[in-house]
Design a protein around this motif. Sequence first.
Motif, PDB file in Angstrom:
ATOM      1  N   VAL A   1       0.718  -1.274  -0.123  1.00 30.77           N
ATOM      2  CA  VAL A   1      -0.034   0.038  -0.038  1.00 30.77           C
ATOM      3  C   VAL A   1       0.874   1.199  -0.061  1.00 30.77           C
ATOM      4  O   VAL A   1       0.668   2.138  -0.838  1.00 30.77           O
ATOM      5  CB  VAL A   1      -0.896  -0.021   1.177  1.00 30.77           C
ATOM      6  CG1 VAL A   1      -1.600   1.254   1.239  1.00 30.77           C
ATOM      7  CG2 VAL A   1      -1.911  -1.404   1.065  1.00 30.77           C
ATOM      8  N   SER A   2       1.817   1.124   0.887  1.00 30.23           N
ATOM      9  CA  SER A   2       2.898   2.403   0.658  1.00 30.23           C
ATOM     10  C   SER A   2       3.500   2.310  -0.380  1.00 30.23           C
ATOM     11  O   SER A   2       3.618   3.801  -0.962  1.00 30.23           O
ATOM     12  CB  SER A   2       3.814   1.947   1.964  1.00 30.23           C
ATOM     13  OG  SER A   2       4.767   3.264   2.037  1.00 30.23           O
TER      14      SER A   2
ATOM     15  N   GLY B   1       5.484   5.372  -4.328  1.00 33.98           N
ATOM     16  CA  GLY B   1       6.214   4.760  -5.401  1.00 33.98           C
ATOM     17  C   GLY B   1       7.508   4.017  -4.858  1.00 33.98           C
ATOM     18  O   GLY B   1       7.928   3.858  -3.581  1.00 33.98           O
ATOM     19  N   GLY B   2       8.488   3.282  -5.695  1.00 38.41           N
ATOM     20  CA  GLY B   2       9.403   2.596  -5.071  1.00 38.41           C
ATOM     21  C   GLY B   2       9.197   1.212  -4.926  1.00 38.41           C
ATOM     22  O   GLY B   2      10.092   0.349  -4.227  1.00 38.41           O
ATOM     23  N   CYS B   3       8.128   0.733  -5.574  1.00 42.18           N
ATOM     24  CA  CYS B   3       7.684  -0.834  -5.804  1.00 42.18           C
ATOM     25  C   CYS B   3       8.912  -1.471  -6.547  1.00 42.18           C
ATOM     26  O   CYS B   3       9.508  -0.924  -7.346  1.00 42.18           O
ATOM     27  CB  CYS B   3       6.271  -1.282  -6.040  1.00 42.18           C
ATOM     28  SG  CYS B   3       5.107  -0.425  -5.144  1.00 42.18           S
TER      29      CYS B   3
ATOM     30  N   PHE C   1       7.183   6.808  -9.765  1.00 35.40           N
ATOM     31  CA  PHE C   1       7.911   5.446  -9.818  1.00 35.40           C
ATOM     32  C   PHE C   1       8.991   5.571  -8.801  1.00 35.40           C
ATOM     33  O   PHE C   1       9.534   4.478  -8.140  1.00 35.40           O
ATOM     34  CB  PHE C   1       8.479   5.064 -11.122  1.00 35.40           C
ATOM     35  CG  PHE C   1       7.408   4.690 -12.235  1.00 35.40           C
ATOM     36  CD1 PHE C   1       7.492   3.296 -12.352  1.00 35.40           C
ATOM     37  CD2 PHE C   1       6.716   5.421 -12.828  1.00 35.40           C
ATOM     38  CE1 PHE C   1       6.626   2.785 -13.235  1.00 35.40           C
ATOM     39  CE2 PHE C   1       5.827   5.110 -13.638  1.00 35.40           C
ATOM     40  CZ  PHE C   1       5.753   3.527 -13.882  1.00 35.40           C
ATOM     41  N   LEU C   2       9.290   6.765  -8.170  1.00 33.14           N
ATOM     42  CA  LEU C   2      10.460   6.902  -7.417  1.00 33.14           C
ATOM     43  C   LEU C   2       9.890   7.751  -5.974  1.00 33.14           C
ATOM     44  O   LEU C   2       9.051   8.551  -6.405  1.00 33.14           O
ATOM     45  CB  LEU C   2      11.509   7.695  -7.753  1.00 33.14           C
ATOM     46  CG  LEU C   2      12.122   7.357  -8.968  1.00 33.14           C
ATOM     47  CD1 LEU C   2      13.333   7.944  -9.651  1.00 33.14           C
ATOM     48  CD2 LEU C   2      12.976   5.791  -8.905  1.00 33.14           C
TER      49      LEU C   2
ATOM     50  N   VAL D   1      -3.897  -2.403  -8.528  1.00 32.11           N
ATOM     51  CA  VAL D   1      -4.268  -1.656 -10.016  1.00 32.11           C
ATOM     52  C   VAL D   1      -3.271  -0.537 -10.285  1.00 32.11           C
ATOM     53  O   VAL D   1      -2.800  -0.493 -11.558  1.00 32.11           O
ATOM     54  CB  VAL D   1      -5.867  -1.024 -10.120  1.00 32.11           C
ATOM     55  CG1 VAL D   1      -6.147  -0.413 -11.256  1.00 32.11           C
ATOM     56  CG2 VAL D   1      -6.666  -2.597  -9.814  1.00 32.11           C
ATOM     57  N   GLN D   2      -3.104   0.177  -9.262  1.00 38.06           N
ATOM     58  CA  GLN D   2      -2.094   1.227  -9.416  1.00 38.06           C
ATOM     59  C   GLN D   2      -0.685   0.850  -9.682  1.00 38.06           C
ATOM     60  O   GLN D   2       0.071   1.327 -10.622  1.00 38.06           O
ATOM     61  CB  GLN D   2      -1.886   2.156  -8.145  1.00 38.06           C
ATOM     62  CG  GLN D   2      -3.373   2.800  -7.820  1.00 38.06           C
ATOM     63  CD  GLN D   2      -3.582   4.097  -8.680  1.00 38.06           C
ATOM     64  OE1 GLN D   2      -2.613   4.907  -8.722  1.00 38.06           O
ATOM     65  NE2 GLN D   2      -4.578   4.104  -9.482  1.00 38.06           N
ATOM     66  N   ILE D   3      -0.215  -0.183  -9.043  1.00 38.68           N
ATOM     67  CA  ILE D   3       1.279  -0.726  -9.267  1.00 38.68           C
ATOM     68  C   ILE D   3       1.188  -1.250 -10.732  1.00 38.68           C
ATOM     69  O   ILE D   3       1.959  -1.021 -11.573  1.00 38.68           O
ATOM     70  CB  ILE D   3       1.350  -1.721  -8.213  1.00 38.68           C
ATOM     71  CG1 ILE D   3       1.589  -1.019  -6.941  1.00 38.68           C
ATOM     72  CG2 ILE D   3       2.994  -2.653  -8.731  1.00 38.68           C
ATOM     73  CD1 ILE D   3       1.879  -2.318  -5.756  1.00 38.68           C
TER      74      ILE D   3
END
Length: 460
Positions: free
Chosen positions: A2-3, A8-10, A71-72, A223-225
């Motif tokens: 979730v975070s 970002g940062g996945c 993304f970051l 969905v966001q990721i």
Amino acid sequence: MVSCAVEGGCPSDYVAISISILSIILLLAKAVAPYLIHKIPRPKGSSFWLVAIQVLASFNLLLSLVMALKFLKFKRSHWWSSCYIWAVWLEGPLGFGLLLGCRIVQGFQLYNIFVKRRLAPIRSYIFLPLILLPWIAGSIFIHLKKPLNYRCHMGTQWIIPVICLHALYIAALVGFTGAIQHVEFRFHELKDLWRGILVSVCSIGIWVVAYILNEEHEDISWVQIVSRFLLLVTTSILVLAFFSMSLSQPLISLMSLRKKDHPEYKTMGRALGIPDSGLLLQEELTQFANPKEPLDKLLLNRKFRQSFLAFADSCLAGESVHFYDEVQQLEKVPGNDHVRRIYMARHIIDKYIAPGATMEVNISHRCRQEILSTLDLAHPDLFKNAVNELMQLMKMNLVKDYWSSTFFMKLKEESSIRSVNHELEEVKGRNFSHRLSSVSCADDPFHQEHSPNKLDSDLQ
């Protein structure tokens, strides 16, 4: 999860960024390879800056997605991290709009050159900004209305106009390309263009679905990721597919002209398959060139033209002779072969006629404008006036100096040697013919068939 979906940062984000960086590296490699590896001189005009703009637009589009979709991990506490800079301006007119605009300019040029058989009525540096006007107007409107939230997402009422603007540019590109589909190109511009459009449309289709999901489902983390991963990956594929499409003078054909393993393609005439692209007489000179002969007649001879061209190049004034040589190649193309005539004519215009060309010839402004504003690039007398002007210029300058040069002396010596050798061969040929004529059929050992059995019987 979730975070990282919000901040970002996945792990998938870093994978997507790696793919986008790889696509930019491949893009730059494709852009500079013709000049660094194949030593192609940098062209002037739209054939160079359209490529440079396309690379810049591709970089802008990828960077804008990385910054706008988080993304970051970074905080939007500075003006440079504003959503309107990345998601509106850099992604819109300076990214996707500029990228599609370059391709539309290509389609527009191909349509005018091969369908209308004329140079484009609007210069590329004017036409491209006109194409971007809808994007600029839309970006100004969005910037004034400020519909974006802190995550750079907008409401449903804004998504439909944005998608329609993307679709409008795709439709314009397909429209121009469809108008030239009946032209049989010498190189593979149209085939490459359709292939690029097909890949691009598929990529844009996935991109649109991912974009809508990313905008509509802010509250669903997975969905966001997934959606932003697809957005960046499909965009990376898109920019590579667009760059792989050839320009109006394809990069592939330019590289083939300079490859060491294809010496037959060192000139445009040979690349176009023009027979005897040197346009020189097949018979060698058997006597030295006569200074009293007209220049246009002397230039028809291979040895004289090679010698005269070498002399002109040594004086840094070889443009006129090179131009004359390529115009003579153009005249070898049949009048009904419009495609090859247009290829060759456009090559000559880009190399010798256009202002700032690499080998710009010294002709009058009136003559230059007649060529640049022609309504028929395949016209048989397109360069007639330019050739006449340059012939007069060569007669007044180069020709007089040539007769007293070491190049002419060397040609004279070689011609004398060839003349002697030619006479000796004729004498030998006459003697050989006389000896053969004195041999009767009965005495001719080659007139009878000799089998092994026959030979054995003779020996016995």
